[in-house]
Design an enzyme around this catalytic site. Structure first.
Site, mmCIF file in Angstrom:
data_model
loop_
_atom_site.group_PDB
_atom_site.id
_atom_site.type_symbol
_atom_site.label_atom_id
_atom_site.label_comp_id
_atom_site.label_asym_id
_atom_site.label_seq_id
_atom_site.Cartn_x
_atom_site.Cartn_y
_atom_site.Cartn_z
ATOM 1 N N HIS A 188 -0.065 -7.977 -23.652
ATOM 2 C CA HIS A 188 1.019 -8.782 -22.500
ATOM 3 C C HIS A 188 -0.229 -10.063 -22.449
ATOM 4 O O HIS A 188 -1.320 -10.376 -21.467
ATOM 5 C CB HIS A 188 1.151 -7.889 -20.932
ATOM 6 C CG HIS A 188 1.965 -6.353 -21.558
ATOM 7 N ND1 HIS A 188 3.311 -6.417 -21.472
ATOM 8 C CD2 HIS A 188 1.983 -5.700 -22.314
ATOM 9 C CE1 HIS A 188 3.882 -6.049 -22.098
ATOM 10 N NE2 HIS A 188 3.251 -5.259 -22.318
ATOM 11 N N HIS B 32 0.447 0.268 -17.959
ATOM 12 C CA HIS B 32 0.041 -1.066 -17.974
ATOM 13 C C HIS B 32 -0.884 -0.938 -16.448
ATOM 14 O O HIS B 32 -0.818 -1.773 -16.064
ATOM 15 C CB HIS B 32 0.097 -2.262 -18.707
ATOM 16 C CG HIS B 32 0.842 -1.877 -19.459
ATOM 17 N ND1 HIS B 32 0.232 -2.894 -21.012
ATOM 18 C CD2 HIS B 32 2.297 -1.860 -20.061
ATOM 19 C CE1 HIS B 32 0.523 -2.652 -22.444
ATOM 20 N NE2 HIS B 32 1.989 -2.580 -21.863
ATOM 21 N N ASN C 67 -1.915 5.543 -23.696
ATOM 22 C CA ASN C 67 -2.209 3.960 -23.264
ATOM 23 C C ASN C 67 -1.886 3.088 -22.379
ATOM 24 O O ASN C 67 -1.184 3.408 -21.206
ATOM 25 C CB ASN C 67 -1.166 3.255 -24.627
ATOM 26 C CG ASN C 67 -1.563 4.101 -25.796
ATOM 27 O OD1 ASN C 67 -0.945 5.061 -26.068
ATOM 28 N ND2 ASN C 67 -2.633 4.300 -26.329
ATOM 29 N N GLY D 295 -0.592 8.458 -35.285
ATOM 30 C CA GLY D 295 -2.309 8.368 -35.730
ATOM 31 C C GLY D 295 -2.930 6.400 -35.328
ATOM 32 O O GLY D 295 -4.188 7.346 -35.555
ATOM 33 N N ASP E 254 8.032 1.346 -29.286
ATOM 34 C CA ASP E 254 7.519 0.646 -29.814
ATOM 35 C C ASP E 254 6.525 -0.502 -30.311
ATOM 36 O O ASP E 254 6.143 -1.316 -30.833
ATOM 37 C CB ASP E 254 5.790 0.650 -28.481
ATOM 38 C CG ASP E 254 5.348 -0.042 -27.970
ATOM 39 O OD1 ASP E 254 5.783 -0.816 -27.898
ATOM 40 O OD2 ASP E 254 4.295 -0.713 -27.847
#
Length: 380
Positions: A142, A194, A218, A248, A273
């Site tokens: 981002h 995030h 993540n 993966g 995503d």
């Protein structure tokens, strides 16, 4: 249009039925009965040839597809192109997802979503605004130039969608927590992502109505021995939803296995995503002026930062079965029923039963798709 689906195993979302016929009229399922259609049946008969009919997939996080990035084409036509690119992979409904951008672009994305729904673009369930209320320390791909704190003044903009659901991804530590409550009271789903929040900050956000976590693991604080972080709070909480990218690359298979075992059953949701490379001949595109390339299913910048994914939903389902040792029925539910429940559309999507949307796909035992129907029309 009247259709009868015969000679297949029908997975309702709860059980597998053999020797049943599924009847559809228009965009809805009209009946599910044992035996074959009567000889006087006046609709089209579709022979499934022994394959499985399963509920269609719902993707809460789709940045693009078919060569189109939502940020670059915030129009109903752009959304329709993305939707059609994902249909051959079993995705019958989705939230087009805007990556952090200007306030004008957010307004355009919301308007485009309303336009798409008003124009009856099948399967558009709302919009996902991933940012810009994020933490620069966990920015991923981002652009932090767009980042800002989530304050009261933004509530009207984030709750302006007239049709469908809005999902907002934000960093709780970058927010006035009362704003989370204001958004949820207006029907907005608020997810953490995030974020550099600690466990206590995340718990406080959950108490204010935070209801999910965008791409778990993540771009968020990990679970450690003495600081559970965002991940620990997500796995501990019984009511929130967790999006998983099973490609993966984003998360280790071992980590995913542990997380699924730890989380309340029914709260893990598969997401892609996905970027414009899905369903497109070209495997490169530009984001924020930076070239992104998809190679062997992995999207990354020239500096090798992950940038979304080249994942489609049927591949995510197969990966759950092959890599995570999940039962195929549970993998299907993670892509269909659970996201439907998250969005509150579980009376239309996520199961095969009378009254539901006629949105489903036909697969073989290896989960290869041989047909996809969206609201009664075959699209692949």
């Amino acid at each position: 249009m009247k259709q009868a689906f015969i000679n297949g195993a029908i997975f309702t979302g709860d059980e597998v039925l053999h020797g049943y016929t599924l009847y559809c009229e228009g965009e809805r399922i009209s009946a599910l009965t044992s035996g074959d259609p009567a000889s006087e049946y006046d609709g089209e008969i579709i022979d499934l040839d022994g394959k499985r009919l399963v509920p269609g997939f719902i993707d809460l996080q789709v940045n693009g597809g078919g060569g189109v990035l939502f940020n670059d084409d915030t129009s109903a036509a752009g959304i329709e192109a993305i939707v059609k690119a994902h249909q051959p992979y079993g995705t019958v409904a989705m939230l087009p997802t805007l990556i952090s951008d200007s306030h004008d672009k957010i307004a355009a994305a919301v308007q485009a979503t309303d336009d798409a729904i008003e124009q009856s673009v099948a399967g558009v369930l709302g919009v996902h605004l991933e940012g810009p209320f994020l933490n620069p320390c966990r920015k991923g791909v981002h652009n932090p130039d767009y980042f800002s704190a989530l304050e009261h003044d933004f509530v009207p903009m984030l709750s302006a969608l007239r049709h469908g659901r809005t999902l907002v991804t934000m960093a709780p530590e970058q927010s006035e927590l009362a704003v989370i409550r204001q958004l949820t009271e207006r029907g907005v789903l608020v997810f953490a992502g995030h974020t550099g929040a600690d466990y206590q900050q995340t718990k406080a956000a959950l108490e204010q109505g935070l209801c999910g976590f965008t791409h778990l693991f993540n771009a968020m604080t990990p679970m450690q021995s003495r600081e559970p972080g965002v991940v620990g709070a997500a796995l501990e909480d019984k009511h929130s939803w967790c999006g998983l990218i099973v490609d993966g690359y984003h998360v280790s298979n071992a980590t995913l296995k542990v997380a699924i075992a730890a989380k309340q059953n029914g709260k893990m949701v598969l997401v892609t995503d996905a970027m414009p490379s899905v369903g497109a001949e070209s495997k490169s595109f530009t984001l924020n002026g930076e070239l992104i390339t998809a190679s062997e299913g992995r999207c990354a910048t020239a500096a090798d930062t992950l940038a979304g994914s080249d994942l489609d939903m049927i591949s995510a389902v197969r990966n759950c079965v092959q890599w995570l040792d999940l039962d195929w029925q549970e993998a299907i539910r993670m892509a269909s029923r659970y996201p439907a429940e998250c969005l509150g559309v579980q009376n239309d999507y996520g199961s095969i039963r009378a009254g539901f949307k006629a949105s489903f796909l036909c697969v073989d035992e290896q989960l290869n798709i041989s047909g996809v129907w969206v609201e009664g029309s075959r699209v692949s």
